[in-house]
Design an enzyme around this catalytic site. Sequence first.
Site, mmCIF file in Angstrom:
data_model
loop_
_atom_site.group_PDB
_atom_site.id
_atom_site.type_symbol
_atom_site.label_atom_id
_atom_site.label_comp_id
_atom_site.label_asym_id
_atom_site.label_seq_id
_atom_site.Cartn_x
_atom_site.Cartn_y
_atom_site.Cartn_z
ATOM 1 N N CYS A 128 -7.631 43.946 26.820
ATOM 2 C CA CYS A 128 -7.826 45.326 26.361
ATOM 3 C C CYS A 128 -6.592 45.860 25.640
ATOM 4 O O CYS A 128 -5.502 45.892 26.213
ATOM 5 C CB CYS A 128 -8.153 46.212 27.561
ATOM 6 S SG CYS A 128 -8.230 47.973 27.168
ATOM 7 N N TYR A 134 -13.499 49.406 16.534
ATOM 8 C CA TYR A 134 -14.641 49.591 17.418
ATOM 9 C C TYR A 134 -15.757 50.371 16.722
ATOM 10 O O TYR A 134 -16.942 50.115 16.952
ATOM 11 C CB TYR A 134 -14.224 50.305 18.701
ATOM 12 C CG TYR A 134 -13.369 49.460 19.609
ATOM 13 C CD1 TYR A 134 -13.942 48.621 20.565
ATOM 14 C CD2 TYR A 134 -11.982 49.473 19.506
ATOM 15 C CE1 TYR A 134 -13.160 47.830 21.389
ATOM 16 C CE2 TYR A 134 -11.183 48.684 20.328
ATOM 17 C CZ TYR A 134 -11.782 47.869 21.261
ATOM 18 O OH TYR A 134 -11.009 47.088 22.076
#
Length: 412
Positions: free
Chosen positions: A132, A270
């Site tokens: 992440c 994203y």
Amino acid sequence: QRTTKTSKIFRNFRLKTMSVSLGFVPFGVWTRTRKQIATATITTKTFIPSNRKTTPVSLPIRHYQVKMTLDTKPSAPKHVTAMDDVSHKGEFQRKQAQFRNWISSSVKDDSNIPAQYPAEKGRYHVFVSWACPWATRVAITRKLKGLEDVISLSAVHYHMDDMGWRFAENEEEVQRGEGELDPLNNMKRIREVYFLAAPNYEGRFTVPVLWDKKTNSIVNNESSEIIKMLNTEFNEFAKVPELDLYPEPLRKEIDLVAEGFYNSVNNGVYRCGFARTQDAYETAYHELFAELDHLEQRLSTSRFLVSNEQITLADIRLFVTLIRFDLVYYSHFKTNKKMIKDYPNLQAYTLDLYNRPEFKSSTNFDHIKHHYYLSQPSINPFKIVPAGPDFVTENIDQRALLASQERQKKFA
């Protein structure tokens, strides 16, 4: 689920919007008994024939009861991920973090009230994922400040399944380097950590999580705030207290630069990958590469984003996206106009930062690749992990050292 007993009125008709899922009966209230029998109290008057050959019938509004056997126990609530945060236009819209408390280096606040979360050695823990980018920001900052002995850290497994981030399930996974066990509460998943802190929590189960071991509570789960806390609030215990990644004279510019690339680059990849319409994807795509062009130009005149002399929080926030770009975002998220290697300054800048041990040791290419390709089946339904690209990691230590030397010389 199978209907076992019905009143005459239900024998040939079914509810217009009744779902096979127990939790979606319209206008109904479900109750359970020990014999796995559920009773639905329905207040609706529109029914349609079960054989689809009879005209829909309107009935007087009254209560009807249907007994149904349950084939299985009710399943846990569906896990909702960031991929579900999409507008009606198909645009990915990231939700705000919900835990926003602050650790203070002062024992008391300005009102002489004891600080809720005072800075203490050994009191706090950080849950991260090496895959992440948001969590890796915290890991890098923690190492740069020399807080490894002050704030403990553990990493979840790289695979996020349909119930979110999980810890390693056994010692074999730990030995293979896939993740760690929960060292604090022996939880199986990050969601359980959230529920331990807030039993009625209804938000996203994200990392990083800054955890207070003393009160069993989540202090903060917003990475941009956690890195600021690590920079200033633990200097009493830090090995490198003199390092200021957010110096007062540069704060305005650091914030301006970092917020400038947040939505278009950090979040932009994203927005491309999670878009559900062509227009939403192309809007994010063009904003992403416009900002990368801008950053390429900025880094042609400065070694780092805000200062020639020192790294700031802005550099940490950008690095975590750039180092993942060619490896996964270019193909997985369809951000395929250019790779970072096609930008001379951005590539050299990324390698310059990677050459520093705090950045290098916080970058796990195996976790990054396996997380994205295995954890997002709507994008990669067969969960095939690409064998390449080899150039990303090939001779990276030597290339990073050379890039660092060249940029240091260029901007001396």
